[in-house]
Enzyme design. Structure first.
Site, PDB file in Angstrom:
ATOM      1  N   ASN A  10       0.850  -1.192   0.000  1.00  0.00           N
ATOM      2  CA  ASN A  10       0.000   0.000   0.000  1.00  0.00           C
ATOM      3  C   ASN A  10       0.885   1.241   0.000  1.00  0.00           C
ATOM      4  OD1 ASN A  10      -1.899   1.990   0.437  1.00  0.00           O
ATOM      5  ND2 ASN A  10      -2.194   1.506   2.602  1.00  0.00           N
ATOM      6  N   LYS A  12      -0.034   4.277  -0.223  1.00  0.00           N
ATOM      7  CA  LYS A  12      -0.692   5.473   0.337  1.00  0.00           C
ATOM      8  C   LYS A  12      -0.501   6.640  -0.633  1.00  0.00           C
ATOM      9  CE  LYS A  12       0.482   3.614   4.807  1.00  0.00           C
ATOM     10  NZ  LYS A  12       0.315   3.741   6.225  1.00  0.00           N
ATOM     11  N   HIS A  96      -9.380   1.182   5.174  1.00  0.00           N
ATOM     12  CA  HIS A  96      -8.058   1.353   5.785  1.00  0.00           C
ATOM     13  C   HIS A  96      -8.206   2.295   6.979  1.00  0.00           C
ATOM     14  CE1 HIS A  96      -3.921   2.627   6.393  1.00  0.00           C
ATOM     15  NE2 HIS A  96      -3.564   1.515   5.777  1.00  0.00           N
ATOM     16  N   GLU A  98      -6.598   4.727   7.957  1.00  0.00           N
ATOM     17  CA  GLU A  98      -6.457   6.168   7.657  1.00  0.00           C
ATOM     18  C   GLU A  98      -7.752   6.715   7.074  1.00  0.00           C
ATOM     19  OE1 GLU A  98      -2.812   5.727   5.442  1.00  0.00           O
ATOM     20  OE2 GLU A  98      -1.834   5.132   7.315  1.00  0.00           O
ATOM     21  N   GLU A 168      -5.110  -4.922  10.860  1.00  0.00           N
ATOM     22  CA  GLU A 168      -4.096  -3.876  10.970  1.00  0.00           C
ATOM     23  C   GLU A 168      -4.328  -3.075  12.251  1.00  0.00           C
ATOM     24  OE1 GLU A 168      -2.196  -2.873   6.994  1.00  0.00           O
ATOM     25  OE2 GLU A 168      -3.862  -1.527   7.239  1.00  0.00           O
ATOM     26  N   GLY A 174       2.722   2.328  10.551  1.00  0.00           N
ATOM     27  CA  GLY A 174       3.642   3.442  10.354  1.00  0.00           C
ATOM     28  C   GLY A 174       4.405   3.851  11.604  1.00  0.00           C
ATOM     29  N   SER A 214       3.700  -2.048  10.230  1.00  0.00           N
ATOM     30  CA  SER A 214       5.160  -2.049  10.386  1.00  0.00           C
ATOM     31  C   SER A 214       5.801  -3.384   9.995  1.00  0.00           C
ATOM     32  CB  SER A 214       5.548  -1.636  11.806  1.00  0.00           C
ATOM     33  OG  SER A 214       5.141  -0.296  12.039  1.00  0.00           O
TER      34      SER A 214
HETATM   35  C1  PEP Z   1      -0.539   0.190   5.846  1.00  0.00           C
HETATM   36  O1  PEP Z   1      -0.425   1.204   5.184  1.00  0.00           O
HETATM   37  O2  PEP Z   1      -1.562  -0.509   5.739  1.00  0.00           O
HETATM   38  C2  PEP Z   1       0.544  -0.192   6.748  1.00  0.00           C
HETATM   39  C3  PEP Z   1       0.453  -1.305   7.416  1.00  0.00           C
HETATM   40  O3  PEP Z   1       1.620   0.663   6.842  1.00  0.00           O
HETATM   41  P1  PEP Z   1       3.069   0.334   7.493  1.00  0.00           P
HETATM   42  O4  PEP Z   1       3.505  -0.988   6.913  1.00  0.00           O
HETATM   43  O5  PEP Z   1       3.928   1.471   7.047  1.00  0.00           O
HETATM   44  O6  PEP Z   1       2.891   0.243   8.959  1.00  0.00           O
END
Ligand code: PEP
Length: 256
Positions: A10, A12, A96, A98, A168, A174, A214
């Site tokens: 992803n 973003k 997601h 976000e 998640e 992040g 992460s």
């Molecule tokens: C994500 O964007 O769904 C995500 C898990 O980001 P990251 O791997 O940077 O934590």
């Protein structure tokens, strides 16, 4: 039964069309293995079409990061599922964190998106996950249950086979603080039990559930060693072709 693993990147709101194209060239030069794992890139909308051209016949799939549930009309700034389908998009990330937390999407909105994505023959990647506050208050199961049940509210058993779920935890996205594989296992097996209740055990066994938060080339192996974790949704580490390819290689090594 064995479920085909997924590594989804992803991006973003990162990479211009030119940068996306440079990524594709560098990534393809690493000859990623597309037969034993599904590789999905989730670029910003504007790069979907150019990447669909670059990635044709490579086996690498494309996902959008969002969509609207309506097919067309007066929804300024939105993108419909038929538009995504027309650029060879096969997956759509729905809900997601976000989108939920920054843009105020509700679980009801997300349920409508999931339904529309499946109606047009694409696969939703339904994201669920608790905040740190919710975890500390012992609400993890209640929160992911709410996200899951409202996300799949209108689905038949047949439709559910198109679904991918991504666990998640918001506190892991992040932050560099991934969940432990044990934490992820606990929530993911709970999610599979809920899928079995909503549909049936056989259907639940076929639905892939990913971990995201992460993920790195260093920690993915231990997540993928868990038979309940079917893959990863990767943010930051998917922006670099070599790192993302390492995540794929490590995912495959864990399944040997
Ligand atoms: C994500 O964007 O769904 C995500 C898990 O980001 P990251 O791997 O940077 O934590």
């Amino acid at each position: 039964m064995a479920r085909l693993a997924i590594a989804a990147g992803n991006w973003k709101m990162n990479k211009t069309v030119e940068e996306a194209s440079e990524f594709a060239e560098a990534f393809l030069s690493l000859s990623p293995n597309t037969s034993d794992i599904e590789i999905i890139l989730c670029p910003p909308y504007v790069s979907l079409y150019p990447l669909s051209q670059k990635l044709a016949q490579t086996g690498i799939k494309l996902a959008a990061q969002n969509c609207h549930w309506e097919t067309k009309g007066a929804f300024t700034g939105e993108i419909s599922v038929p538009m995504l389908k027309a650029v060879q998009c096969q997956y759509v990330i729905c809900g997601h964190s976000e989108r939920r937390h920054i843009f105020g999407e509700t679980s009801e909105d997300i349920g409508k998106k999931v339904k529309t994505v499946i109606y047009f023959g694409l696969n939703p990647i339904l994201c669920v996950g608790e905040t740190l506050e919710e975890r500390e208050a012992g609400q993890t199961e209640a929160v992911v249950f709410d996200h899951l049940s409202k996300g799949i509210v209108n689905l038949s058993k047949e439709e559910a086979l198109s679904l991918v779920v991504a666990y998640e935890p918001v506190w892991a996205i992040g932050t560099g603080k991934a969940a432990t594989p044990q934490d992820a296992h606990q929530v993911i097996s709970y999610l599979r039990q809920q899928l079995a209740k909503q549909f049936d055990k056989e259907t639940a066994e076929k639905i892939r559930i990913l971990y995201g938060g992460s993920v790195t080339p260093e920690n993915i192996y231990n997540f993928m060693k868990d038979p309940d974790i079917d893959g990863s949704l990767v943010g930051g580490a998917s922006l670099d072709p070599a790192k993302f390819n390492k995540i794929i290689l490590e995912s495959l090594r864990a399944s040997q």
